[in-house]
Design a protein around this motif. Structure first.
Motif, PDB file in Angstrom:
ATOM      1  N   THR A 108       0.837  -1.196   0.000  1.00 50.53           N
ATOM      2  CA  THR A 108       0.000   0.000   0.000  1.00 50.53           C
ATOM      3  C   THR A 108       0.877   1.253   0.000  1.00 50.53           C
ATOM      4  OG1 THR A 108      -0.083   0.169   2.412  1.00 50.53           O
ATOM      5  CG2 THR A 108      -1.723  -1.248   1.349  1.00 50.53           C
ATOM      6  N   PHE A 109       0.259   2.386  -0.313  1.00 52.70           N
ATOM      7  CA  PHE A 109       1.000   3.649  -0.327  1.00 52.70           C
ATOM      8  C   PHE A 109       1.601   3.944   1.045  1.00 52.70           C
ATOM      9  CE2 PHE A 109       1.011   8.195   0.677  1.00 52.70           C
ATOM     10  CZ  PHE A 109       1.931   8.647  -0.261  1.00 52.70           C
ATOM     11  N   LEU A 110       0.824   3.717   2.114  1.00 53.88           N
ATOM     12  CA  LEU A 110       1.312   4.000   3.462  1.00 53.88           C
ATOM     13  C   LEU A 110       2.492   3.096   3.810  1.00 53.88           C
ATOM     14  CD1 LEU A 110       1.025   5.573   6.077  1.00 53.88           C
ATOM     15  CD2 LEU A 110      -0.630   3.851   6.868  1.00 53.88           C
ATOM     16  N   GLN A 111       2.400   1.815   3.468  1.00 49.61           N
ATOM     17  CA  GLN A 111       3.513   0.899   3.727  1.00 49.61           C
ATOM     18  C   GLN A 111       4.755   1.319   2.947  1.00 49.61           C
ATOM     19  OE1 GLN A 111       1.469  -2.713   2.569  1.00 49.61           O
ATOM     20  NE2 GLN A 111       1.362  -3.435   4.694  1.00 49.61           N
ATOM     21  N   ARG A 112       4.537   1.748   1.700  1.00 51.31           N
ATOM     22  CA  ARG A 112       5.659   2.181   0.867  1.00 51.31           C
ATOM     23  C   ARG A 112       6.307   3.440   1.439  1.00 51.31           C
ATOM     24  NH1 ARG A 112       3.055   1.790  -3.458  1.00 51.31           N
ATOM     25  NH2 ARG A 112       2.560   3.983  -3.874  1.00 51.31           N
ATOM     26  N   LEU A 113       5.481   4.354   1.952  1.00 60.58           N
ATOM     27  CA  LEU A 113       5.994   5.597   2.529  1.00 60.58           C
ATOM     28  C   LEU A 113       6.796   5.318   3.796  1.00 60.58           C
ATOM     29  CD1 LEU A 113       6.071   8.705   2.565  1.00 60.58           C
ATOM     30  CD2 LEU A 113       3.935   8.644   3.901  1.00 60.58           C
ATOM     31  N   ILE A 114       6.238   4.497   4.687  1.00 58.03           N
ATOM     32  CA  ILE A 114       6.923   4.194   5.949  1.00 58.03           C
ATOM     33  C   ILE A 114       8.226   3.450   5.689  1.00 58.03           C
ATOM     34  CG2 ILE A 114       6.778   2.851   8.083  1.00 58.03           C
ATOM     35  CD1 ILE A 114       3.757   3.431   8.085  1.00 58.03           C
ATOM     36  N   SER A 115       8.161   2.434   4.836  1.00 58.94           N
ATOM     37  CA  SER A 115       9.358   1.645   4.547  1.00 58.94           C
ATOM     38  C   SER A 115      10.409   2.475   3.825  1.00 58.94           C
ATOM     39  CB  SER A 115       8.990   0.424   3.705  1.00 58.94           C
ATOM     40  OG  SER A 115      10.138  -0.328   3.389  1.00 58.94           O
ATOM     41  N   GLY A 116       9.971   3.325   2.884  1.00 58.73           N
ATOM     42  CA  GLY A 116      10.917   4.158   2.147  1.00 58.73           C
ATOM     43  C   GLY A 116      11.627   5.148   3.049  1.00 58.73           C
TER      44      GLY A 116
END
Length: 388
Positions: free
Chosen positions: A333-341
């Motif tokens: 998800t976008f949120l997972q991608r943002l946090i992980s990035g």
């Protein structure tokens, strides 16, 4: 008014010096090369009535160590000083008396640093005054701290303390122990860790045999973050897969966060994979592959004995590397991608000194359902040894 301002600012100077030089360790020696299994065991406060017992244990296991001794104790036990030297151990200065630099006048701190001849000085408790580093350099020495604290001065179970040392020890680590008869835990800890360190592949050496250099500001932040790293492990029940110098995989139990995948549904019990940010930058691709296979083989045995675990997963910009270990890849998800990035960008800078790049891949989900994981790795775990 100027005198009052100076008096008010003086505590701030002392606090800043201690924050930068003790907690962060900027400019000090705190660890050696992370690419070598060499580590240094160091003992503060001696010599003491425990010195002989420590030397016997070191001799039994063929280990050389470094003793940061107090001038007052050296004068009290000159025969033990000679014994330490005769057995090939390194002797360095821990000061004349065990008094924090906060409570020393500059001329007293000069005597502290010069109390024992040698290359290094370790301030009592690691505490610095604003003058400690300057006075140490003027004496032709360098401050030596540590990256693994044994906590042998506490009343905790020595077996638990020994286990903690083995978990947090890394290639190049400098381990803080004590040669102090007020801390009986030390001897019990040594009985546990000395045979295990060698079994695991570590090579304990004198401090002057480590390949060391002063910590940079970035590395100082690494050192300052160690406590938070340990608290994260405890809170999330993270367990390392192997305790060897280059075992870089760890896992923690959790509910699979999704998105749901074939064979692994959101909310099911699972294990999240963690990579060691300290070890991996110093490892070659061949080492990463070999140690990764070793870690997943160990994990297969654990997964088999815990039938509630439905899969293994990790979300990272480096998740594509899990494909070589048989993991599937999927978007997040976008949120997972943002946090992980964000986390990946921070860790890349902190542990590798690399700034964010547009060319970096987006975070992906790497996952392996239980049955697939066991089919691939349990067979390897049970494979017989090749005949010699």
């Amino acid at each position: 008014m100027e005198v009052v301002a100076l008096i008010l600012l003086l505590p701030a100077f002392y606090l800043a010096a201690d924050l930068i030089h003790r907690w962060m360790g900027v400019g000090s020696i705190a660890w050696g090369s992370r690419s070598s299994p060499k580590i240094a065991l160091t003992f503060d406060d001696g010599p003491s009535t425990h010195t002989q017992a420590i030397l016997e244990r070191l001799r039994k296991h063929g280990v050389k160590a470094t003793f940061f001794v107090l001038g007052s104790q050296a004068q009290k036990y000159p025969e033990l000083m000679e014994r330490i030297r005769a057995e090939g151990h390194q002797i360095e200065s821990h000061g004349q008396v065990h008094r924090p630099a906060f409570f020393l006048w500059p001329w007293q701190e000069i005597r502290q640093i010069r109390a024992i001849p040698g290359r290094f000085y370790r301030p009592p408790h690691g505490i610095h005054s604003p003058l400690t580093r300057w006075l140490t350099r003027a004496a032709g020495k360098q401050v030596a701290l540590w990256d693994v604290e044994s906590k042998d001065w506490t009343k905790q179970d020595p077996q638990a303390l020994a286990r903690r040392i083995l978990v947090w020890c890394k290639p190049g680590s400098i381990v803080l122990l004590h040669d102090n008869d007020q801390f009986p835990q030390t001897l019990a800890i040594l009985d546990e860790i000395l045979p295990r360190l060698k079994e695991l592949g570590y090579q304990p050496v004198r401090l002057d045999e480590l390949e060391t250099r002063p910590l940079t500001w970035r590395e100082g932040l690494m050192r300052a973050s160690q406590g938070g790293h340990e608290r994260y492990f405890i809170k999330n029940k993270v367990e390392r897969l192997g305790l060897g110098p280059f075992d870089y995989l760890a896992v923690s139990p959790c509910a699979f966060p999704g998105p749901s995948q074939p064979g692994l549904q959101k909310g099911e019990p699972s294990l999240e994979v963690h990579l060691d940010s300290v070890r991996t930058p110093a490892m070659t691709q061949i080492q990463l592959l070999r140690e990764g296979r070793k870690g997943f083989t160990l994990l297969a045995e654990y997964v088999q004995s815990n039938p509630e675990i439905r899969g293994i997963w990790g979300i990272s910009q480096a998740a594509a590397g899990l494909r070589v270990f048989g993991f599937h890849l999927a978007p997040v998800t976008f949120l997972q991608r943002l946090i992980s990035g964000t986390a990946s960008a921070w860790f890349l800078w902190l542990y590798r000194g690399e700034l964010p790049k547009r060319s970096l891949p987006s975070a992906l989900l790497g996952y392996s359902p239980r049955e697939e994981f066991l089919a691939r790795w349990l067979k390897k775990a049970k494979a017989p040894e090749n005949p010699q």
